[in-house]
Design a protein around this motif. Structure first.
Motif, PDB file in Angstrom:
ATOM      1  N   HIS A  44       0.838  -1.203   0.000  1.00 35.08           N
ATOM      2  CA  HIS A  44       0.000   0.000   0.000  1.00 35.08           C
ATOM      3  C   HIS A  44       0.876   1.257   0.000  1.00 35.08           C
ATOM      4  CE1 HIS A  44      -3.325   2.686   1.136  1.00 35.08           C
ATOM      5  NE2 HIS A  44      -2.490   3.209   2.028  1.00 35.08           N
ATOM      6  N   MET A  45       1.973   1.227   0.742  1.00 34.46           N
ATOM      7  CA  MET A  45       2.852   2.395   0.812  1.00 34.46           C
ATOM      8  C   MET A  45       3.445   2.746  -0.542  1.00 34.46           C
ATOM      9  SD  MET A  45       4.788   1.693   4.463  1.00 34.46           S
ATOM     10  CE  MET A  45       6.011   2.963   4.174  1.00 34.46           C
ATOM     11  N   THR A  46       3.722   1.760  -1.386  1.00 34.00           N
ATOM     12  CA  THR A  46       4.313   2.046  -2.699  1.00 34.00           C
ATOM     13  C   THR A  46       3.362   2.848  -3.583  1.00 34.00           C
ATOM     14  OG1 THR A  46       3.523  -0.001  -3.771  1.00 34.00           O
ATOM     15  CG2 THR A  46       5.632  -0.110  -2.593  1.00 34.00           C
ATOM     16  N   LYS A  47       2.077   2.852  -3.251  1.00 35.65           N
ATOM     17  CA  LYS A  47       1.078   3.542  -4.066  1.00 35.65           C
ATOM     18  C   LYS A  47       0.832   4.978  -3.599  1.00 35.65           C
ATOM     19  CE  LYS A  47      -1.125  -0.929  -4.876  1.00 35.65           C
ATOM     20  NZ  LYS A  47      -2.320  -1.776  -4.660  1.00 35.65           N
ATOM     21  N   LEU A  48       1.516   5.406  -2.549  1.00 30.69           N
ATOM     22  CA  LEU A  48       1.348   6.757  -2.038  1.00 30.69           C
ATOM     23  C   LEU A  48       2.098   7.751  -2.921  1.00 30.69           C
ATOM     24  CD1 LEU A  48       1.806   6.050   1.773  1.00 30.69           C
ATOM     25  CD2 LEU A  48      -0.343   6.489   0.572  1.00 30.69           C
ATOM     26  N   ALA A  49       1.372   8.725  -3.447  1.00 34.76           N
ATOM     27  CA  ALA A  49       1.959   9.707  -4.354  1.00 34.76           C
ATOM     28  C   ALA A  49       2.424  10.941  -3.579  1.00 34.76           C
ATOM     29  CB  ALA A  49       0.925  10.111  -5.405  1.00 34.76           C
ATOM     30  N   PRO A  50       3.321  11.736  -4.169  1.00 40.21           N
ATOM     31  CA  PRO A  50       3.710  12.997  -3.531  1.00 40.21           C
ATOM     32  C   PRO A  50       2.484  13.834  -3.178  1.00 40.21           C
ATOM     33  CG  PRO A  50       5.181  12.527  -5.346  1.00 40.21           C
ATOM     34  CD  PRO A  50       4.095  11.484  -5.401  1.00 40.21           C
ATOM     35  N   GLY A  51       2.507  14.376  -1.970  1.00 34.13           N
ATOM     36  CA  GLY A  51       1.373  15.131  -1.473  1.00 34.13           C
ATOM     37  C   GLY A  51       0.491  14.346  -0.524  1.00 34.13           C
ATOM     38  N   ALA A  52       0.594  13.010  -0.528  1.00 33.54           N
ATOM     39  CA  ALA A  52      -0.177  12.192   0.402  1.00 33.54           C
ATOM     40  C   ALA A  52       0.241  12.514   1.830  1.00 33.54           C
ATOM     41  CB  ALA A  52       0.033  10.713   0.103  1.00 33.54           C
ATOM     42  N   ARG A  53      -0.705  12.445   2.756  1.00 31.36           N
ATOM     43  CA  ARG A  53      -0.449  12.790   4.146  1.00 31.36           C
ATOM     44  C   ARG A  53      -0.609  11.562   5.035  1.00 31.36           C
ATOM     45  NH1 ARG A  53      -0.795  18.299   5.074  1.00 31.36           N
ATOM     46  NH2 ARG A  53      -1.960  18.147   7.033  1.00 31.36           N
ATOM     47  N   LEU A  54       0.325  11.395   5.958  1.00 21.58           N
ATOM     48  CA  LEU A  54       0.345  10.217   6.817  1.00 21.58           C
ATOM     49  C   LEU A  54       0.411  10.632   8.284  1.00 21.58           C
ATOM     50  CD1 LEU A  54       2.951   8.011   4.909  1.00 21.58           C
ATOM     51  CD2 LEU A  54       0.506   7.561   5.110  1.00 21.58           C
ATOM     52  N   ASP A  55      -0.412   9.990   9.102  1.00 18.28           N
ATOM     53  CA  ASP A  55      -0.328  10.169  10.542  1.00 18.28           C
ATOM     54  C   ASP A  55       0.862   9.344  11.042  1.00 18.28           C
ATOM     55  OD1 ASP A  55      -0.990   9.060  13.406  1.00 18.28           O
ATOM     56  OD2 ASP A  55      -2.211  10.860  13.187  1.00 18.28           O
ATOM     57  N   ALA A  56       1.750   9.986  11.804  1.00 18.29           N
ATOM     58  CA  ALA A  56       2.976   9.309  12.231  1.00 18.29           C
ATOM     59  C   ALA A  56       3.310   9.615  13.683  1.00 18.29           C
ATOM     60  CB  ALA A  56       4.146   9.723  11.344  1.00 18.29           C
ATOM     61  N   LEU A  57       3.860   8.617  14.359  1.00 17.91           N
ATOM     62  CA  LEU A  57       4.520   8.815  15.646  1.00 17.91           C
ATOM     63  C   LEU A  57       6.012   8.835  15.347  1.00 17.91           C
ATOM     64  CD1 LEU A  57       2.552   6.234  17.840  1.00 17.91           C
ATOM     65  CD2 LEU A  57       2.067   8.679  17.527  1.00 17.91           C
ATOM     66  N   THR A  58       6.686   9.918  15.679  1.00 10.53           N
ATOM     67  CA  THR A  58       8.100  10.057  15.327  1.00 10.53           C
ATOM     68  C   THR A  58       8.969  10.161  16.577  1.00 10.53           C
ATOM     69  OG1 THR A  58       7.832  12.457  15.131  1.00 10.53           O
ATOM     70  CG2 THR A  58       7.576  11.157  13.124  1.00 10.53           C
ATOM     71  N   GLY A  59      10.266   9.946  16.382  1.00 10.85           N
ATOM     72  CA  GLY A  59      11.201  10.016  17.501  1.00 10.85           C
ATOM     73  C   GLY A  59      11.106   8.841  18.449  1.00 10.85           C
ATOM     74  N   LEU A  60      10.739   7.665  17.934  1.00 13.52           N
ATOM     75  CA  LEU A  60      10.572   6.486  18.786  1.00 13.52           C
ATOM     76  C   LEU A  60      11.885   5.716  18.931  1.00 13.52           C
ATOM     77  CD1 LEU A  60       7.188   5.200  17.300  1.00 13.52           C
ATOM     78  CD2 LEU A  60       7.517   6.560  19.371  1.00 13.52           C
TER      79      LEU A  60
END
Length: 243
Positions: A73-89
């Protein structure tokens, strides 16, 4: 840890199975190479933990392998797509213990976090050497990027189609180094543990529920008690690991 929305800037293949994604957003909570983020994908219940390959003040890069429906599914994400992320883990690698000439050992999709580590060690005036292990030439990626940093790079392939025939331990035998850092599959970890001449740090992969230590789903036993790979790791030191 920070929850935020990241925007896809670049999402391109490095090999048929390995992709590079650049995400724009706040990177201030990334404090050490070897940390990871946890991505929420539409239509999937659990987040996907992925190590951070590199970062700057406004973006971060991940490199991922398509191994299931989520990463496909991630390979189909185009520039501009927005993702909810937890960062700094995660805790990340501790470079204070590296000595002057550390050895970085990566296997397959475990290689990406070593790139950010290599850059950090160079900024600290260290002289790292890098070993990259693959099954075959067609699976290779990132050799040129490491070489561009000006560090010695050795590549091994299990089938002998490129570089040194064999495994990463075959490239370790004649090297002198002050410490080692590694990330890759468990069979490689066991072999590196046996072959290593010094102490070092291992970055473990583990299935995770929350990614920040609440669910206890990624707990493992160490010589110093139970640790959570997502919060107390993913980096563990050689001396604490129970093989």
């Amino acid at each position: 840890m920070k929850q935020q929305t990241l925007t896809v800037r670049v999402n391109t293949p490095l090999t048929p199975q390995v992709w590079r994604m650049v995400l724009e957003g706040d990177t201030s909570d990334i404090t050490a190479p070897g940390q990871f983020l946890n991505l929420q994908l539409d239509g999937f219940y659990l987040r996907r933990p992925i190590s951070i390959h590199d970062w700057d003040d406004t973006s971060l890069t991940i490199i991922y392998k398509t191994v299931g429906e989520g990463t496909l599914h991630m390979t189909k994400l185009a520039p501009g797509a927005r993702l909810d992320a937890l960062t700094g883990l995660g805790n990340g690698y501790d470079t204070a213990k590296s000595g002057a000439a550390p050895l970085l050992i990566g296997g397959g999709v475990g290689i990406p976090p070593l790139y950010g580590l290599c850059k950090q060690l160079l900024r600290e005036g260290k002289r790292p050497t890098v070993i990259l292990g693959f099954n075959a030439k067609e699976e290779m990626f990132l050799e040129a990027e490491f070489a561009a940093l000006g560090v010695p790079v050795r590549v091994t392939t299990a089938d002998g189609s490129y570089g040194i025939r064999g495994f990463v331990t075959d490239a370790m035998a004649d090297l002198a180094y002050s410490y080692f850092y590694t990330c890759g599959p468990m069979p490689m970890f066991r072999a590196v543990n046996q072959a290593a001449k010094t102490s070092g740090q291992f970055s473990f992969e583990e299935r995770m529920g929350c990614g920040f230590g609440a669910c206890m789903g990624c707990s493992c036993k160490t010589k110093y008690g139970n640790k959570r790979i997502c919060r107390d790791g993913p980096v563990l030191e050689k001396e604490e690991i129970i093989w």
